[in-house]
Design a protein around this motif. Structure first.
Motif, short mmCIF file in Angstrom:
data_model
loop_
_atom_site.label_atom_id
_atom_site.label_comp_id
_atom_site.label_asym_id
_atom_site.label_seq_id
_atom_site.Cartn_x
_atom_site.Cartn_y
_atom_site.Cartn_z
N ILE A 136 25.97 -24.71 -12.81
CA ILE A 136 25.57 -24.11 -11.53
C ILE A 136 24.09 -24.35 -11.27
N THR A 142 23.58 -27.77 -10.11
CA THR A 142 23.94 -27.85 -8.71
C THR A 142 22.81 -27.37 -7.81
N VAL A 143 22.09 -26.35 -8.27
CA VAL A 143 20.92 -25.86 -7.53
C VAL A 143 19.93 -27.00 -7.29
N SER A 182 21.09 -29.77 -4.89
CA SER A 182 21.13 -29.42 -3.46
C SER A 182 19.75 -29.25 -2.85
N ARG A 229 21.00 -18.22 -3.75
CA ARG A 229 22.20 -18.49 -2.96
C ARG A 229 23.35 -18.97 -3.82
N HIS A 230 23.08 -19.87 -4.78
CA HIS A 230 24.15 -20.37 -5.65
C HIS A 230 24.63 -19.29 -6.60
N SER A 283 26.94 -17.13 -4.56
CA SER A 283 28.22 -17.77 -4.25
C SER A 283 29.10 -17.93 -5.48
N SER A 284 28.47 -17.96 -6.69
CA SER A 284 29.23 -18.19 -7.92
C SER A 284 29.48 -16.91 -8.71
N ALA A 323 30.27 -22.07 -1.46
CA ALA A 323 29.92 -22.69 -2.75
C ALA A 323 29.96 -24.20 -2.59
N ALA A 379 23.47 -26.17 1.34
CA ALA A 379 23.80 -25.38 0.17
C ALA A 379 24.48 -24.08 0.60
N PRO A 380 24.97 -23.27 -0.34
CA PRO A 380 25.57 -21.99 0.04
C PRO A 380 24.67 -21.16 0.93
#
Length: 494
Positions: free
Chosen positions: A244, A247-248, A251, A300-301, A304-305, A386, A402-403
């Motif tokens: 995760i 992913t941050v 993005s 935000r991530h 969302s997660s 997500a 992004a989310p």
């Protein structure tokens, strides 16, 4: 014979004065032409000296008392042209050697040595002054001046040492051990001038700068590494948290993608998994922007997660506080929590957000799946829960969503097609909200239409258009706002 010497001496004076006039007419913008003039006139004067059997390196009293002034001026002019020729060679050598601008300090030092040597030679060989006695007397004066100007001389010699060592050049961004940092904008005999990120000039004496530890951020390039530490509550497996956080970084739009950013797990205990994010920016001035964006994306991530940010080690959380937080988080629906976190919807009341969230439909896109083509008018607003969505223009990625970001408002509100193609980079989950849910809100909350138009205009501006960007953005925002209002005005009448 004396008449012949007089003619040569007069010719020497004429050549010397003519050389000075031509040298000044060349101007400083033509150093090569100046050097050629200096060499030609110096060579001509040297030939005349040889023909007249005048030795410039020896003190010779003139043969005739009447020509004493001409004789002295001729020898002085020859020494002046010699110094100019030597100085011209030094400057041309420094230019051809590719030295940076700060080498001007070395150039000034060498020029001063040349002029000092010529001045002593004129005193010795033209006027017959005993240089030995003069040097002995000047030595005592030099000691007195050295003691009086100790700090100034320290700055001067430190400047020479820094110039020879070349730890930085004009334009480099440097960081000192005392925390001072900035871009080098000037360097002279006494001090170095830094332009800080706050747009202030810091003047550092060279002696102080030479004693401090110095990091040159601009070498080998200005790419600057930033490390951000994050503590995550261990409600998920560490490798999931690692993915995760990666992913941050993937993005983020304001960091360098090559070399790729990295994430490392550096510790774990009962209260948190300790993660460090490593990413680079193109300039030290971009650190604040990039760090702010990464922190925003981490929040935000994590939202969302389902991840929770851990409290600092110094913070003690009781079991009751922990339970209250978990109950509060579980009390609201995921779609409602996501809508509440988006600034555009902050104008809505809690009941209006609840109604809007109830109409949301969950959709999922696989990695690499095309969400919308360029020019497609989407039939619903899509809020990213997500994952990462790539915005592409002419097969070139312009930005990533992004989310918490959303798209499609132009299509279902005003029938406007997407200015970018949209593609899922990772598995993407979105909430879709139709026009029917927005119709009453836009009538009751006209500022919501303004915010939606501004968001759409900003996203369209990411295509990299040139020109007056601010004016284009304002015009586009006004056009979109009018289009949205017109559609919903017709919808209300219908």
């Amino acid at each position: 014979m004396p008449q012949e010497i007089v003619s040569f001496v007069i010719l020497l004076n004429v050549l010397g004065v003519a050389g000075i006039v031509v040298w000044h007419l060349q101007g400083r913008s033509r150093p090569n032409a100046r050097l050629i003039v200096q060499i030609l006139f110096f060579a001509a004067m040297t030939i005349v000296l040889i023909l007249a059997r005048i030795v410039p390196f020896r003190f010779d009293p003139p043969h005739l008392e009447s020509m004493s002034a001409l004789f002295v001026s001729a020898k002085i002019l020859w020494w002046v042209h010699l110094s100019w020729a030597v100085v011209g060679f030094l400057r041309i050598y420094i230019v051809l050697d590719g030295r940076p601008r700060e080498a001007r300090l070395i150039q000034d030092l060498l020029v001063a040595v040349v002029y000092l040597g010529v001045a002593l030679s004129v005193m010795a060989f033209v006027f017959g002054v005993p240089i030995g006695t003069l040097l002995a007397t000047s030595g005592v004066i030099a000691i007195i001046l050295g003691l009086a100007l100790q700090n100034t001389l320290g700055d001067v010699f430190s400047g020479i040492a820094l110039t020879l060592g070349r730890p930085y050049v004009i334009g480099d961004w440097i960081l000192l051990s005392d925390g001072t940092e900035g871009r080098v904008v000037a360097s002279d005999w006494r001090s170095t001038h830094l332009l800080t990120a706050a747009h202030n000039i810091v003047v550092l004496p060279n002696s102080v700068l030479a004693k401090l530890g110095l990091t040159n951020i601009s070498q080998p390039d200005e790419n600057h590494l930033i490390t951000l530490s994050i503590r995550i509550v261990p409600t998920r497996m560490p490798h999931v948290i690692l993915g995760i956080m990666q992913t941050v970084l993937d993005s983020c739009n304001s960091i360098i993608k090559d070399p790729p950013p990295a994430v490392s797990l550096v510790g774990i205990d009962a209260s948190a998994v300790h993660v460090e994010l490593y990413f680079q920016v193109t300039s030290p001035l971009q650190r604040g922007v990039a760090r702010s964006e990464v922190i925003d994306l981490v929040y935000r991530h994590c939202k969302s997660s389902g991840l929770q940010l851990a409290m600092p080690l110094s913070k003690v959380i009781t079991a009751n506080e922990d339970s209250a937080q978990n109950l509060s988080a579980a009390g609201a629906a995921p779609a409602q929590c996501l809508i509440e976190a988006i600034p555009v919807f902050s104008v809505l009341t809690a009941d209006e957000i609840t109604v809007l969230a109830a109409s949301a439909v969950k959709r999922t896109f696989s990695p690499g799946e095309e969400i919308a083509k360029e020019g497609d008018a989407l039939s619903s607003l899509m809020i990213i829960k997500a994952g990462i969505v790539s915005m592409r223009k002419d097969d070139r990625e312009t930005a990533r969503l992004a989310p918490g970001d959303f798209f499609g408002e132009g299509g279902f509100l005003a029938g406007i097609g997407e200015s970018h193609a949209l593609r899922a980079i990772t598995r993407v989950t979105v909430y879709e909200i139709g026009k029917e849910a927005f119709a009453p809100l836009l009538h009751e909350r006209p500022e919501l239409a303004e915010d939606l138009a501004a968001n759409l205009a900003h996203r369209e501006a990411l295509s990299g258009n040139v020109g007056n960007h601010a004016m284009q953005h304002d015009h586009r925002r006004f056009y979109l706002l009018q289009a949205i209002r017109a559609v919903f005005r017709n919808h209300a009448h219908g």
